[in-house]
Scaffold this active site. Sequence first.
Site, PDB file in Angstrom:
ATOM      1  N   HIS A  67      -2.161  -0.328   3.573  1.00  0.00           N
ATOM      2  CA  HIS A  67      -1.080   0.145   2.703  1.00  0.00           C
ATOM      3  C   HIS A  67      -0.104  -0.997   2.403  1.00  0.00           C
ATOM      4  CE1 HIS A  67       1.864   3.284   1.340  1.00  0.00           C
ATOM      5  NE2 HIS A  67       2.705   2.303   1.637  1.00  0.00           N
ATOM      6  N   GLU A  68       0.335  -1.693   3.443  1.00  0.00           N
ATOM      7  CA  GLU A  68       1.306  -2.771   3.261  1.00  0.00           C
ATOM      8  C   GLU A  68       0.684  -3.960   2.540  1.00  0.00           C
ATOM      9  OE1 GLU A  68       4.384  -2.118   3.702  1.00  0.00           O
ATOM     10  OE2 GLU A  68       3.919  -0.220   4.664  1.00  0.00           O
ATOM     11  N   HIS A  71       0.963  -3.471  -1.184  1.00  0.00           N
ATOM     12  CA  HIS A  71       2.265  -3.913  -1.687  1.00  0.00           C
ATOM     13  C   HIS A  71       2.269  -5.439  -1.829  1.00  0.00           C
ATOM     14  CE1 HIS A  71       4.316  -0.071  -1.392  1.00  0.00           C
ATOM     15  NE2 HIS A  71       4.030   0.041  -0.107  1.00  0.00           N
TER      16      HIS A  71
END
Length: 150
Positions: A67-68, A71
């Site tokens: 998820h990170e 980003h």
Amino acid sequence: MDNEMLQLMVEKISIESFGLPFAHEATFNPRLRTTGGRYLLRSHNLEFNPKHYDEYGLDELTGIIKHELCHYHLHIKGKGYKHRDQDFKTLLNRVGGSRYCQVVPGQRRTEKVKHIYQCSDCQASYRRKRRIDTKRFVCGKCRGKLFKTS
């Protein structure tokens, strides 16, 4: 797991899932409370909540890392890196990252309502943590008199 192992794991996942290198720093931040991890826009570093790894193990941490990294890679490419952006949603689904993380028991605070006030005219209810002076404040909807119910 320590920060060195986390750094190696993030670099490995970045190459395997995204085909791109992770060239910044990944660390555990025990001060994180309500989130599994965060991407720092200015430094491009990643921080992760160690309590998620302790509670739920490697699979949960892998989902948070992906998820990170979504980003991270989207921001570096200049594409939509925010949760609401279609680029982010598409990449997250493609790599199999987690959209939300599990709640660590005892981490999120629940709101404690101690005082409930009600309007004598329109019966509107107001829930407050702090006590208010009913002689000074009135109902915000109809300007009626407030009284404490509990």
